[in-house]
Design an enzyme around this catalytic site. Sequence first.
Site, mmCIF file in Angstrom:
data_model
loop_
_atom_site.group_PDB
_atom_site.id
_atom_site.type_symbol
_atom_site.label_atom_id
_atom_site.label_comp_id
_atom_site.label_asym_id
_atom_site.label_seq_id
_atom_site.Cartn_x
_atom_site.Cartn_y
_atom_site.Cartn_z
ATOM 1 N N CYS A 62 0.827 -1.221 0.146
ATOM 2 C CA CYS A 62 0.028 0.123 -0.104
ATOM 3 C C CYS A 62 0.938 1.280 0.058
ATOM 4 O O CYS A 62 2.280 1.112 0.430
ATOM 5 C CB CYS A 62 -1.014 0.042 1.234
ATOM 6 S SG CYS A 62 -2.254 1.448 1.307
ATOM 7 N N ARG A 78 2.557 5.077 6.352
ATOM 8 C CA ARG A 78 3.348 4.344 7.604
ATOM 9 C C ARG A 78 3.792 3.135 7.215
ATOM 10 O O ARG A 78 4.462 2.537 8.247
ATOM 11 C CB ARG A 78 2.079 4.284 8.466
ATOM 12 C CG ARG A 78 1.474 5.447 9.014
ATOM 13 C CD ARG A 78 -0.067 5.161 9.716
ATOM 14 N NE ARG A 78 -0.910 4.806 8.671
ATOM 15 C CZ ARG A 78 -2.261 4.327 8.732
ATOM 16 N NH1 ARG A 78 -2.796 4.636 10.252
ATOM 17 N NH2 ARG A 78 -3.108 3.527 7.982
ATOM 18 N N HIS A 122 -1.765 -4.459 5.214
ATOM 19 C CA HIS A 122 -1.526 -3.886 6.586
ATOM 20 C C HIS A 122 -2.811 -3.520 7.376
ATOM 21 O O HIS A 122 -3.901 -3.186 7.021
ATOM 22 C CB HIS A 122 -0.521 -2.667 6.237
ATOM 23 C CG HIS A 122 -0.960 -1.295 5.899
ATOM 24 N ND1 HIS A 122 -1.474 -0.371 6.566
ATOM 25 C CD2 HIS A 122 -1.408 -1.004 4.591
ATOM 26 C CE1 HIS A 122 -2.245 0.402 5.520
ATOM 27 N NE2 HIS A 122 -2.069 0.267 4.436
ATOM 28 N N CYS A 152 -5.877 -0.028 6.968
ATOM 29 C CA CYS A 152 -5.584 0.347 5.669
ATOM 30 C C CYS A 152 -6.813 1.400 5.427
ATOM 31 O O CYS A 152 -7.950 0.929 5.419
ATOM 32 C CB CYS A 152 -5.528 -0.740 4.749
ATOM 33 S SG CYS A 152 -5.532 -0.368 2.779
#
Length: 210
Positions: free
Chosen positions: A43, A47, A104, A107
């Site tokens: 993604c 982060r 993750h 998201c």
Amino acid sequence: MRLPKTLVEGYFRFRRDVHASDRGRYLQLAELGQAPAAMVIACCDARVDVSAIFDVEPGALFILRNVANLVPPYEPEGKYHGTSAAVEYAALALKVPHIIVLGHSHCGGVDTYRRGVRDKVPESGFIGRWLTLLDQLELVESDVFAHGDEMAFEFAAVRSSLANLRTFPFIKKRMKEGLLALHGLHFDLGSGELLSLKQDTGRFVAFDET
């Protein structure tokens, strides 16, 4: 408008402390090209630092990042396919032996879809159209029970991208020849835990159990 001061200062630290001390490696990468051990489809969330998660040096990973780590199905008649082009390059030009889809926690793209916000985003826009790739998601009941609704959707997005990867003829061919393996992973931002999708059971388990 100037670049943020943090980026400018960070660049000069990199040149002074990192690049200068490892100049030989960077020259080698420049002159010999890349030979990554794997492609990672992750993604674009700020982060998620893929290289940091796997603690690898430059050149180790061929990384593609997009909204919600999605892979569209094979569509050769389309005009512009950035994700598909990167997959093709990784598989056929770089001949990577592994392709990893890395989801993750928290998201934003998957959560937008999960909460029905996408319905308010016009499909004529880039994001609305992109998130329609999640229309065929299949939630696994045991995922919802064990990890909650949010994470179950994130798991499903990883499975969907893996399924779409298998629609590419060159991916299927290399897998059949034993030259390529696909992997599904999920990274928890808060705990740092990495989960891996087991091929035999289709369930996400702790990374060290695979």
